[in-house]
Design an enzyme around this catalytic site. Structure first.
Site, PDB file in Angstrom:
ATOM      1  CB  SER A   1       3.180  -6.537  17.034  1.00 19.71           C
ATOM      2  OG  SER A   1       4.141  -7.045  16.150  1.00 19.71           O
ATOM      3  CB  THR A   2       5.734  -2.262  14.666  1.00 19.09           C
ATOM      4  OG1 THR A   2       5.337  -2.178  13.284  1.00 19.09           O
ATOM      5  CG2 THR A   2       6.476  -3.566  14.898  1.00 19.09           C
TER       6      THR A   2
ATOM      7  CG  PHE B   1      -9.247   6.408   0.456  1.00 24.57           C
ATOM      8  CD1 PHE B   1      -7.871   6.467   0.472  1.00 24.57           C
ATOM      9  CD2 PHE B   1      -9.904   6.053   1.632  1.00 24.57           C
ATOM     10  CE1 PHE B   1      -7.152   6.181   1.625  1.00 24.57           C
ATOM     11  CE2 PHE B   1      -9.205   5.759   2.790  1.00 24.57           C
ATOM     12  CZ  PHE B   1      -7.830   5.821   2.779  1.00 24.57           C
TER      13      PHE B   1
ATOM     14  CG  HIS C   1       4.654  -1.355   8.964  1.00 23.03           C
ATOM     15  ND1 HIS C   1       5.742  -0.890   8.281  1.00 23.03           N
ATOM     16  CD2 HIS C   1       3.937  -2.092   8.080  1.00 23.03           C
ATOM     17  CE1 HIS C   1       5.694  -1.326   7.030  1.00 23.03           C
ATOM     18  NE2 HIS C   1       4.606  -2.053   6.888  1.00 23.03           N
TER      19      HIS C   1
ATOM     20  CB  SER D   1      -0.916   0.006   1.224  1.00 30.47           C
ATOM     21  OG  SER D   1      -1.844  -1.047   1.110  1.00 30.47           O
ATOM     22  CE1 TYR D   2       5.732   5.249   2.682  1.00 31.88           C
ATOM     23  CE2 TYR D   2       7.062   4.452   0.832  1.00 31.88           C
ATOM     24  CZ  TYR D   2       6.811   5.389   1.830  1.00 31.88           C
ATOM     25  OH  TYR D   2       7.651   6.460   1.955  1.00 31.88           O
ATOM     26  CD  GLU D   3       5.764   0.027  -2.094  1.00 30.12           C
ATOM     27  OE1 GLU D   3       4.919  -0.782  -1.680  1.00 30.12           O
ATOM     28  OE2 GLU D   3       6.746   0.383  -1.411  1.00 30.12           O
TER      29      GLU D   3
HETATM   30  N1  LIG Z   1       1.971  -4.267   6.301  1.00 26.23           N
HETATM   31  C1  LIG Z   1       1.376  -4.010   5.117  1.00 26.23           C
HETATM   32  C2  LIG Z   1       2.105  -3.494   4.041  1.00 26.23           C
HETATM   33  N2  LIG Z   1       3.439  -3.261   4.163  1.00 26.23           N
HETATM   34  C3  LIG Z   1       4.327  -3.091   3.047  1.00 26.23           C
HETATM   35  C4  LIG Z   1       4.457  -1.649   2.597  1.00 26.23           C
HETATM   36  O1  LIG Z   1       3.230  -1.186   2.068  1.00 26.23           O
HETATM   37  C5  LIG Z   1       5.529  -1.474   1.527  1.00 26.23           C
HETATM   38  O2  LIG Z   1       5.243  -2.290   0.420  1.00 26.23           O
HETATM   39  C6  LIG Z   1       6.945  -1.788   2.000  1.00 26.23           C
HETATM   40  O3  LIG Z   1       7.240  -1.101   3.177  1.00 26.23           O
HETATM   41  C7  LIG Z   1       7.964  -1.381   0.909  1.00 26.23           C
HETATM   42  O4  LIG Z   1       7.944   0.015   0.656  1.00 26.23           O
HETATM   43  N3  LIG Z   1       1.472  -3.216   2.877  1.00 26.23           N
HETATM   44  C8  LIG Z   1       0.138  -3.452   2.714  1.00 26.23           C
HETATM   45  O5  LIG Z   1      -0.438  -3.186   1.632  1.00 26.23           O
HETATM   46  N4  LIG Z   1      -0.566  -3.987   3.763  1.00 26.23           N
HETATM   47  C9  LIG Z   1       0.003  -4.255   4.957  1.00 26.23           C
HETATM   48  O6  LIG Z   1      -0.716  -4.743   5.884  1.00 26.23           O
HETATM   49  C1  LIG Z   2       8.308  -3.101   8.600  1.00 24.94           C
HETATM   50  C2  LIG Z   2       7.424  -4.285   8.497  1.00 24.94           C
HETATM   51  O1  LIG Z   2       6.975  -4.653   7.423  1.00 24.94           O
HETATM   52  C3  LIG Z   2       7.035  -5.022   9.726  1.00 24.94           C
HETATM   53  O2  LIG Z   2       8.133  -5.251  10.568  1.00 24.94           O
HETATM   54  C4  LIG Z   2       5.926  -4.359  10.469  1.00 24.94           C
HETATM   55  O3  LIG Z   2       5.479  -5.174  11.514  1.00 24.94           O
HETATM   56  P1  LIG Z   2       3.984  -5.169  12.006  1.00 24.94           P
HETATM   57  O4  LIG Z   2       3.087  -5.364  10.785  1.00 24.94           O
HETATM   58  O5  LIG Z   2       3.884  -6.313  12.981  1.00 24.94           O
HETATM   59  O6  LIG Z   2       3.685  -3.867  12.672  1.00 24.94           O
END
Ligand SMILES: Nc1c(NC[C@H](O)[C@H](O)[C@H](O)CO)[nH]c(=O)[nH]c1=O
Ligand SMILES: CC(=O)[C@@H](O)COP(=O)(O)O
Length: 169
Positions: A95-96, A123, A98, A61-63
């Site tokens: 658990s963080t 959205f 993030h 999702s970040y992308e």
């Molecule tokens: N934890 C979730 C993520 N994490 C990944 C980030 O979105 C991203 O791809 C990575 O940090 C590289 O830049 N993405 C989701 O779509 N859903 C999640 O629950």
């Molecule tokens: C940075 C990550 O993708 C990951 O360590 C985040 O952990 P969480 O989803 O348990 O908060």
């Protein structure tokens, strides 16, 4: 009768002339697949042609904001500009911190993107505390307790493009 959800639209729409982009994250793939299919099903039912639904994916999702912007740029460059884009992802709390940072950053970036690209950005980001919440909102939990939110996003895309998209006025 369920109270939550988009429900009946304010009028009938014909999406036959619209080109719709869908950018989806691949994290939480089962939920994403249902949401994307729901959006496509609704777009097709509102007259959007299959060839005019342009699908692209990003890792997470970040992308989504950057992927959405670049798909819009690419389509414009190819002479096949989009009228609206749906950005779909599913964040599930871990658990963080993030989840909180990504949810907030992506929400703000997608909102701000509209001013830059001058087409509506729908959205389609679920921000769920549990997997169960995500399944329910994709319409795939066992009890079918909620509707597939992807369908709402498809309908919102056709309405927004028709009223406020580049071809609207
Ligand atoms: N934890 C979730 C993520 N994490 C990944 C980030 O979105 C991203 O791809 C990575 O940090 C590289 O830049 N993405 C989701 O779509 N859903 C999640 O629950
Ligand atoms: C940075 C990550 O993708 C990951 O360590 C985040 O952990 P969480 O989803 O348990 O908060």
């Amino acid at each position: 009768m369920a109270v939550k959800g988009l429900g009946q639209l304010d009028r009938e729409y014909n999406g036959a002339h619209l080109r719709v982009g869908i950018v989806h994250a691949r994290w939480n793939a089962v939920v994403i697949e249902a949401l994307v299919n729901g959006a496509i099903k609704k777009l097709r039912s509102m007259g959007v042609e299959e060839k005019n639904i342009i699908l692209e994916s990003v890792p997470g999702s970040y992308e989504l904001p950057w992927g959405s912007k670049r798909l819009i740029d690419r389509q414009k460059k190819q002479g096949e500009p989009l009228d609206v884009i749906i950005s779909i992802g599913t964040l599930i709390k871990g658990s963080t911190m993030h989840f909180e940072y990504i949810a907030d950053a992506v929400t703000k970036a997608l909102m701000g993107l509209q001013d830059k690209v001058e087409i509506p950005v729908i959205f389609g980001l679920l921000t769920c505390m549990t997997e169960e919440q995500a399944f329910a909102r994709a319409g795939i939990d066992e009890g079918h307790t909620m509707h597939n939110h992807g369908e709402d996003w498809g309908a919102a895309a056709v309405e927004m493009a028709s009223k406020f998209g580049p071809k609207a006025f």
